[in-house]
Design a protein around this motif. Structure first.
Motif, mmCIF file in Angstrom:
data_model
loop_
_atom_site.group_PDB
_atom_site.id
_atom_site.type_symbol
_atom_site.label_atom_id
_atom_site.label_comp_id
_atom_site.label_asym_id
_atom_site.label_seq_id
_atom_site.Cartn_x
_atom_site.Cartn_y
_atom_site.Cartn_z
ATOM 1 N N ASP A 1 0.835 -1.201 0.000
ATOM 2 C CA ASP A 1 0.000 0.000 0.000
ATOM 3 C C ASP A 1 0.872 1.255 0.000
ATOM 4 O O ASP A 1 2.100 1.170 -0.082
ATOM 5 C CB ASP A 1 -0.987 -0.025 1.173
ATOM 6 N N ARG A 2 0.258 2.417 0.119
ATOM 7 C CA ARG A 2 0.993 3.685 0.007
ATOM 8 C C ARG A 2 2.037 3.856 1.111
ATOM 9 O O ARG A 2 2.985 4.636 0.959
ATOM 10 C CB ARG A 2 0.015 4.873 0.033
ATOM 11 N N SER B 1 -6.128 4.874 4.028
ATOM 12 C CA SER B 1 -6.520 6.283 3.910
ATOM 13 C C SER B 1 -6.821 6.637 2.456
ATOM 14 O O SER B 1 -7.441 7.666 2.170
ATOM 15 C CB SER B 1 -5.411 7.185 4.457
ATOM 16 N N GLU B 2 -6.357 5.773 1.548
ATOM 17 C CA GLU B 2 -6.734 5.871 0.143
ATOM 18 C C GLU B 2 -6.737 4.453 -0.428
ATOM 19 O O GLU B 2 -6.426 3.494 0.286
ATOM 20 C CB GLU B 2 -5.790 6.784 -0.642
ATOM 21 N N ASP B 3 -7.126 4.315 -1.694
ATOM 22 C CA ASP B 3 -7.221 2.983 -2.283
ATOM 23 C C ASP B 3 -5.894 2.234 -2.177
ATOM 24 O O ASP B 3 -4.819 2.791 -2.438
ATOM 25 C CB ASP B 3 -7.613 3.068 -3.755
#
Length: 216
Positions: free
Chosen positions: A109-110, A200-202
């Motif tokens: 993820d990010r 917190s985002e895709d």
């Protein structure tokens, strides 16, 4: 991807060239075989498995979530009968949440957290190969030097172990020659607990692996 053994046979030896001459300790030997065999593996749907959008509320907070199983048709076509085996290379190496040769990563993820893993399962019961009346699987953890007792049970395709095919049950002789093989393989995907992910985002599932044909 096809894996074609490329090779030259060359010896760089010091001294006279004679059949009785022992190989010098500082000799360089490069060996191999160029084979006319060519086998092409293909997946249905261009090898794409798309789970679409997955809501975080459908995932477990404190334990892993297994997604629905997906199936793909796998076909291997050779220009002549050949002994071969399969293995798979993870193009997202290091991103699987379990360190094992049968698990492949779904990227991160990010924040760099590992999203999950997947495995690809081969089932002899869902496989046909000419000219074999019945297909059994056999595998090797020694790069083809020794083979497991062939059986009818399902097995994940691994990154280091070879997966081969035979028509003899209970055999340790290894794969037999095949020209065309068709199978329906099952992909099993697992997502890490959401408490370990940055949502917190895709978070994009981005698994990628290459199936390799190893000529024996």
């Amino acid at each position: 991807m096809k894996r074609i053994p490329m090779a030259l046979t060359t010896g760089l030896l010091m001294g006279m060239a004679t059949a009785a001459l022992a190989v010098s300790p500082n000799a360089l030997l490069v060996k191999g075989t160029i084979t006319p065999v060519a086998c092409t593996p293909t997946f249905s749907n261009n090898g794409l498995v798309d789970y679409g959008k997955i809501s975080r509320q459908d995932l477990n907070v404190d334990k892993r979530t297994q997604l629905r199983d997906e199936s793909l048709d796998l076909n291997i076509s050779c220009n002549t009968e050949a002994r071969f085996a399969l293995k798979m290379r993870d193009n997202r190496e290091g991103s699987a949440i379990v360190n094992s040769e049968i698990y492949y990563g779904l990227n991160v993820d990010r924040s760099g957290n590992r999203i999950g893993l997947y495995s690809l399962h081969f089932d002899p019961a869902r496989t046909v190969a000419d000219p074999l009346p019945q297909v059994y699987r056999t595998d090797s953890t020694t790069k083809g030097q020794a083979w497991s007792t062939s059986s009818f049970s399902s097995i994940p395709i691994a990154a280091n172990s070879y997966l081969g095919f035979t028509d003899v049950a209970g055999s340790t002789a290894g794969p037999v020659k095949i020209k065309n093989l068709s199978s329906r393989v099952t992909l099993v995907a697992i997502i890490a607990p959401t408490s370990t992910l940055d949502l917190s985002e895709d978070a994009i599932l981005d698994g990628s692996a290459t199936l390799e044909v190893v000529y024996l």
